[in-house]
Scaffold this motif. Structure first.
Motif, PDB file in Angstrom:
ATOM      1  N   ILE A  20       5.567  -3.362  -4.655  1.00  0.00           N
ATOM      2  CA  ILE A  20       6.330  -3.449  -3.401  1.00  0.00           C
ATOM      3  C   ILE A  20       7.676  -2.735  -3.534  1.00  0.00           C
ATOM      4  CG2 ILE A  20       5.202  -5.568  -2.589  1.00  0.00           C
ATOM      5  CD1 ILE A  20       7.715  -7.087  -3.673  1.00  0.00           C
ATOM      6  N   GLY A  21       7.723  -1.737  -4.384  1.00  0.00           N
ATOM      7  CA  GLY A  21       8.952  -0.962  -4.559  1.00  0.00           C
ATOM      8  C   GLY A  21       9.612  -1.260  -5.888  1.00  0.00           C
ATOM      9  N   ARG A  22      10.689  -0.536  -6.159  1.00  0.00           N
ATOM     10  CA  ARG A  22      11.363  -0.664  -7.458  1.00  0.00           C
ATOM     11  C   ARG A  22      12.861  -0.870  -7.251  1.00  0.00           C
ATOM     12  NH1 ARG A  22       8.363   0.594 -11.740  1.00  0.00           N
ATOM     13  NH2 ARG A  22      10.099   1.378 -12.988  1.00  0.00           N
ATOM     14  N   SER A  50       0.853  -1.203   0.000  1.00  0.00           N
ATOM     15  CA  SER A  50       0.000   0.000   0.000  1.00  0.00           C
ATOM     16  C   SER A  50       0.878   1.239   0.000  1.00  0.00           C
ATOM     17  CB  SER A  50      -0.957   0.004   1.187  1.00  0.00           C
ATOM     18  OG  SER A  50      -0.253   0.224   2.379  1.00  0.00           O
ATOM     19  N   VAL A  55       2.890   4.096  -2.794  1.00  0.00           N
ATOM     20  CA  VAL A  55       2.361   5.113  -3.708  1.00  0.00           C
ATOM     21  C   VAL A  55       1.616   4.472  -4.885  1.00  0.00           C
ATOM     22  CG1 VAL A  55       2.953   7.281  -4.795  1.00  0.00           C
ATOM     23  CG2 VAL A  55       4.475   6.336  -3.109  1.00  0.00           C
ATOM     24  N   ILE A  56       2.232   3.456  -5.506  1.00  0.00           N
ATOM     25  CA  ILE A  56       1.575   2.840  -6.662  1.00  0.00           C
ATOM     26  C   ILE A  56       0.322   2.095  -6.218  1.00  0.00           C
ATOM     27  CG2 ILE A  56       1.801   1.099  -8.503  1.00  0.00           C
ATOM     28  CD1 ILE A  56       4.729   1.848  -8.732  1.00  0.00           C
ATOM     29  N   GLY A  57       0.422   1.374  -5.110  1.00  0.00           N
ATOM     30  CA  GLY A  57      -0.732   0.621  -4.601  1.00  0.00           C
ATOM     31  C   GLY A  57      -1.945   1.522  -4.414  1.00  0.00           C
ATOM     32  N   LEU A  60      -2.948  -5.588   0.332  1.00  0.00           N
ATOM     33  CA  LEU A  60      -2.260  -6.293   1.419  1.00  0.00           C
ATOM     34  C   LEU A  60      -0.916  -5.616   1.671  1.00  0.00           C
ATOM     35  CD1 LEU A  60      -2.890 -10.012   0.332  1.00  0.00           C
ATOM     36  CD2 LEU A  60      -4.261  -8.585   1.882  1.00  0.00           C
ATOM     37  N   LEU A  99       3.641  -3.797   6.369  1.00  0.00           N
ATOM     38  CA  LEU A  99       3.915  -2.988   7.565  1.00  0.00           C
ATOM     39  C   LEU A  99       2.656  -2.818   8.413  1.00  0.00           C
ATOM     40  CD1 LEU A  99       6.228  -0.153   6.170  1.00  0.00           C
ATOM     41  CD2 LEU A  99       6.877  -2.181   7.478  1.00  0.00           C
ATOM     42  N   MET A 113      12.835   7.836  -5.426  1.00  0.00           N
ATOM     43  CA  MET A 113      12.595   7.517  -6.843  1.00  0.00           C
ATOM     44  C   MET A 113      11.465   8.406  -7.352  1.00  0.00           C
ATOM     45  SD  MET A 113      13.118   3.437  -7.143  1.00  0.00           S
ATOM     46  CE  MET A 113      14.752   2.703  -7.144  1.00  0.00           C
ATOM     47  N   GLU A 164      -2.431   4.677  -5.710  1.00  0.00           N
ATOM     48  CA  GLU A 164      -2.885   5.346  -6.933  1.00  0.00           C
ATOM     49  C   GLU A 164      -3.619   4.360  -7.860  1.00  0.00           C
ATOM     50  OE1 GLU A 164       0.342   9.042  -7.123  1.00  0.00           O
ATOM     51  OE2 GLU A 164       0.268   7.661  -8.804  1.00  0.00           O
ATOM     52  N   ILE A 212       1.122  12.106  -3.448  1.00  0.00           N
ATOM     53  CA  ILE A 212       0.385  10.889  -3.808  1.00  0.00           C
ATOM     54  C   ILE A 212      -0.948  11.369  -4.383  1.00  0.00           C
ATOM     55  CG2 ILE A 212      -0.497   8.654  -3.017  1.00  0.00           C
ATOM     56  CD1 ILE A 212       1.427   8.811  -0.656  1.00  0.00           C
TER      57      ILE A 212
HETATM   58  P1  NAI Z   1       6.583   2.056  -2.277  1.00  0.00           P
HETATM   59  O1  NAI Z   1       7.939   1.964  -1.713  1.00  0.00           O
HETATM   60  O2  NAI Z   1       5.907   3.363  -2.338  1.00  0.00           O
HETATM   61  O3  NAI Z   1       5.606   1.086  -1.486  1.00  0.00           O
HETATM   62  C1  NAI Z   1       5.835  -0.274  -1.383  1.00  0.00           C
HETATM   63  C2  NAI Z   1       4.987  -0.829  -0.261  1.00  0.00           C
HETATM   64  O4  NAI Z   1       5.010  -2.244  -0.342  1.00  0.00           O
HETATM   65  C3  NAI Z   1       5.509  -0.450   1.120  1.00  0.00           C
HETATM   66  O5  NAI Z   1       4.454   0.063   1.897  1.00  0.00           O
HETATM   67  C4  NAI Z   1       6.068  -1.754   1.665  1.00  0.00           C
HETATM   68  O6  NAI Z   1       5.967  -1.849   3.069  1.00  0.00           O
HETATM   69  C5  NAI Z   1       5.171  -2.767   0.956  1.00  0.00           C
HETATM   70  N1  NAI Z   1       5.769  -4.087   0.835  1.00  0.00           N
HETATM   71  C6  NAI Z   1       7.046  -4.414   0.511  1.00  0.00           C
HETATM   72  N2  NAI Z   1       7.192  -5.768   0.463  1.00  0.00           N
HETATM   73  C7  NAI Z   1       5.981  -6.296   0.749  1.00  0.00           C
HETATM   74  C8  NAI Z   1       5.480  -7.632   0.838  1.00  0.00           C
HETATM   75  N3  NAI Z   1       6.273  -8.679   0.617  1.00  0.00           N
HETATM   76  N4  NAI Z   1       4.192  -7.801   1.146  1.00  0.00           N
HETATM   77  C9  NAI Z   1       3.365  -6.757   1.371  1.00  0.00           C
HETATM   78  N5  NAI Z   1       3.784  -5.475   1.302  1.00  0.00           N
HETATM   79  C10 NAI Z   1       5.071  -5.245   0.994  1.00  0.00           C
HETATM   80  O7  NAI Z   1       6.699   1.376  -3.736  1.00  0.00           O
HETATM   81  P2  NAI Z   1       5.727   1.385  -4.994  1.00  0.00           P
HETATM   82  O8  NAI Z   1       4.351   1.721  -4.605  1.00  0.00           O
HETATM   83  O9  NAI Z   1       6.025   0.122  -5.699  1.00  0.00           O
HETATM   84  O10 NAI Z   1       6.285   2.589  -5.828  1.00  0.00           O
HETATM   85  C11 NAI Z   1       7.659   2.622  -6.190  1.00  0.00           C
HETATM   86  C12 NAI Z   1       8.157   4.008  -6.233  1.00  0.00           C
HETATM   87  O11 NAI Z   1       7.680   4.668  -7.396  1.00  0.00           O
HETATM   88  C13 NAI Z   1       7.678   4.900  -5.097  1.00  0.00           C
HETATM   89  O12 NAI Z   1       8.435   4.730  -3.929  1.00  0.00           O
HETATM   90  C14 NAI Z   1       7.897   6.254  -5.671  1.00  0.00           C
HETATM   91  O13 NAI Z   1       9.248   6.594  -5.529  1.00  0.00           O
HETATM   92  C15 NAI Z   1       7.580   6.048  -7.129  1.00  0.00           C
HETATM   93  N6  NAI Z   1       6.207   6.502  -7.394  1.00  0.00           N
HETATM   94  C16 NAI Z   1       5.902   7.805  -7.187  1.00  0.00           C
HETATM   95  C17 NAI Z   1       4.631   8.277  -7.394  1.00  0.00           C
HETATM   96  C18 NAI Z   1       4.331   9.684  -7.093  1.00  0.00           C
HETATM   97  O14 NAI Z   1       5.252  10.452  -6.902  1.00  0.00           O
HETATM   98  N7  NAI Z   1       3.058  10.080  -7.052  1.00  0.00           N
HETATM   99  C19 NAI Z   1       3.574   7.407  -7.896  1.00  0.00           C
HETATM  100  C20 NAI Z   1       3.993   6.040  -8.041  1.00  0.00           C
HETATM  101  C21 NAI Z   1       5.267   5.632  -7.822  1.00  0.00           C
END
Ligand code: NAI
Ligand code: FAD
Length: 476
Positions: free
Chosen positions: A281-283, A192, A194-196, A213, A216, A329, A198, A361
């Motif tokens: 779950i991140g990049r 959950s 930023v991508i989750g 899901l 944290l 990122m 949005e 976000i």
């Molecule tokens: P994120 O780092 O924002 O969120 C990943 C989430 O997944 C975290 O809450 C983490 O605790 C959870 N997670 C990690 N492993 C897991 C597991 N095994 N099971 C369940 N949960 C788990 O990464 P996200 O959403 O993939 O986005 C990547 C990056 O892209 C962002 O950090 C951001 O830098 C960038 N982004 C920026 C946006 C904006 O600026 N509006 C929009 C979308 C992405």
């Protein structure tokens, strides 16, 4: 035949790379930019993750789905009747693709305008020599070009869950999440972040039953706690189901969709059956195919290119920026680093202030912040004052019919310097700019409180939150 020779070669044409190339060209350098992204017809599609499968298409779909949400649930409050409302998803996706194409074309135009040589293909290090670095370009044809300075801006890729590779049919990265051909009845998301949030918002608004899901135990742990709580209340009300503190187990994908075994925060075994699963779950930094080893370019323990504060790598005249290096990122962070590196190559003093990089976000309500959170200030022991102002008490927000959320200021207890500004509510993405400017100029909360803000505007909530630091709001 001798290799084509450039002052600066940029590998990667995302927001970091193409902006670095433009700034370097403005400074008088002979610049090449290599990017391998292909559009649906195999042609060039510069702009990277941001333009093709990130910022731009996600915002296009967030806008379209928000229009639908408004027409479906909120127009009636304004006395507007809508009959026969429906979704033409193919058209919505085609519009999104058109927005992407306009941006791709815009970047190709900017390359021409700035006399940047664009190469469509994969760039990789061949060797270093007296004239600089030889970079092989593998595209429709193969050739080697030589650059005195190299800027690596190869971005990042979605992180997959072990045992659940992306097939972009059932198990989707951000790429597949932006082109689901029919609104899924049930959609699962892992993470959950930023991508989750949005992507979950887009597909929920369009009618999917969405379950997120999150591993944290706290929701949006990096966001100011008070703001995150307010946002969570709004998402709960919208019907976005977010499960915190979960452990994801086996994931099975088949003809009928995806089945996810998971354990809830109480340790109870659960199963989630969905039509599609988005894993967000991140990049991970992307150095695939760069052949960094050929020249001994060092990576850090995360697989990112190791750089110092100035984006200098382990090699002379090789720089790296954006998602492929440390730091947030974000497209605008990549751009700022691109400009700063081009200026450093020109002998100028390029600078990026990481303390004033804003985050947004783009959910509804939007969440935006800059600087430190209240929990960070508490942990560091810094004495601070806080002031908040709810949109409920803002005339423009009432007129808009969108009074969720608040603006929150955190200022130094002694000097009143603004240390952080946090917003959840309408147009937070636009409102945060004032706070960024204020912090960049080391303004105090009182500075903002004494500035004339237009009435009626959402920005009055910013002024009032600044007044609240001194416990003297006027409208609350
Ligand atoms: P994120 O780092 O924002 O969120 C990943 C989430 O997944 C975290 O809450 C983490 O605790 C959870 N997670 C990690 N492993 C897991 C597991 N095994 N099971 C369940 N949960 C788990 O990464 P996200 O959403 O993939 O986005 C990547 C990056 O892209 C962002 O950090 C951001 O830098 C960038 N982004 C920026 C946006 C904006 O600026 N509006 C929009 C979308 C992405
Ligand atoms: P990228 O944009 O990833 O660009 C790298 C480019 O290099 C790509 O075109 C790639 O094909 C190319 N490349 C890689 N290797 C080679 C090679 N060897 N040779 C030639 N070319 C190569 N950030 C925000 O600030 N705001 C947002 O709203 C936002 N929304 C997002 C939404 C989603 C769904 C996602 C996934 C990300 C979002 N981001 C957002 C993050 C943003 O997209 C990235 O931070 C940004 O794209 C990073 O820019 P970059 O130039 O470092 O890399």
């Amino acid at each position: 035949m001798a290799n084509k020779q450039f002052d600066v070669i940029v590998i990667g044409g995302g927001p970091g790379g193409y902006i670095a190339a433009i700034r370097a060209a403005q400074l008088g350098f002979n610049v090449a930019c290599i990017d391998e992204w292909k559009n649906g017809k195999g042609g060039p599609a510069p702009g990277g993750t941001c333009t093709n499968v990130g910022c731009i298409p996600s915002k296009a779909l967030l806008q379209s789905s928000e229009h639908y949400e408004q027409a479906n649930h909120h127009f009636a409050d304004h006395g507007i009747k809508v009959e026969g409302l429906g979704i033409d998803l193919a058209k919505m996706l085609a519009r999104k693709d058109q927005v992407v194409k306009q941006n791709n074309d815009g970047i190709l135009y900017l390359f021409k305008k700035n006399k940047i040589s664009f190469f469509h293909g994969r760039g990789s290090f061949e060797k270093s020599g007296d004239a600089g670095y030889d970079i092989k370009v593998a595209g429709a044809a193969e050739e080697t070009i030589t650059g005195k300075h190299i800027i690596v801006a190869t971005g990042s890729n979605a992180r997959a869950l072990p045992g659940a590779a992306f097939d972009e049919e059932n198990i989707l990265s951000n790429d597949g999440a932006l082109r689901i051909g029919a609104v899924p009845k049930k959609l699962g998301l892992i993470g959950s972040g930023v991508i989750g949030l949005e992507m979950g918002s887009v597909w929920r608004r369009l009618g999917a039953e969405v379950t997120v899901l999150e591993a944290l135990p706290t929701f949006l742990g990096t966001v100011d706690e008070q703001i995150a709580k307010e946002a969570k209340k709004a998402f709960d009300k919208q019907g976005l189901k977010i499960e915190l503190g979960v452990k994801v187990g086996e994931i099975k994908s088949g003809k009928n969709g995806v089945s996810v075994a998971w354990t809830n925060a109480k340790g109870e075994a659960q199963t989630l059956e969905v039509d599609k699963l988005i894993v967000s779950i991140g990049r991970v930094p992307n150095t695939i195919g760069l052949n960094a080893e050929a020249v001994g370019l060092k990576l850090d323990e995360r697989g990112a290119i190791a750089v110092d504060d100035d984006c200098k790598t382990s090699l002379p005249n090789v720089w790296a920026i954006g998602d492929v290096v440390r730091g947030p990122m974000l497209a605008h962070k990549a751009e700022e680093e691109g400009v700063a590196v081009a200026e450093r190559i020109a002998g100028q003093h390029g600078h990026v202030n990481f303390n004033t990089v804003p985050w947004v976000i783009y959910t509804s309500p939007e969440i935006a912040w800059v600087g430190q959170t209240e929990q960070q200030l508490k942990a560091s022991g810094r004495a601070y004052k806080a002031g908040t102002f709810p949109f409920l008490a803002n005339g423009r927000a009432r007129a808009l019919g969108d009074t969720t959320g608040m603006v929150k200021f955190l200022a130094d207890a002694a000097t009143d310097e603004i240390l952080g500004v946090h917003i959840v509510g309408p147009q937070a993405s636009e409102l945060i700019s004032e706070a960024v400017v204020a912090m960049e100029f080391k303004a105090s909360a009182e500075d903002i409180a004494r500035i004339c803000h237009a009435h009626p505007s959402l920005s009055e909530a910013t002024k009032e939150a600044a007044l609240a630091v001194d416990k003297r709001t006027l409208n609350f």
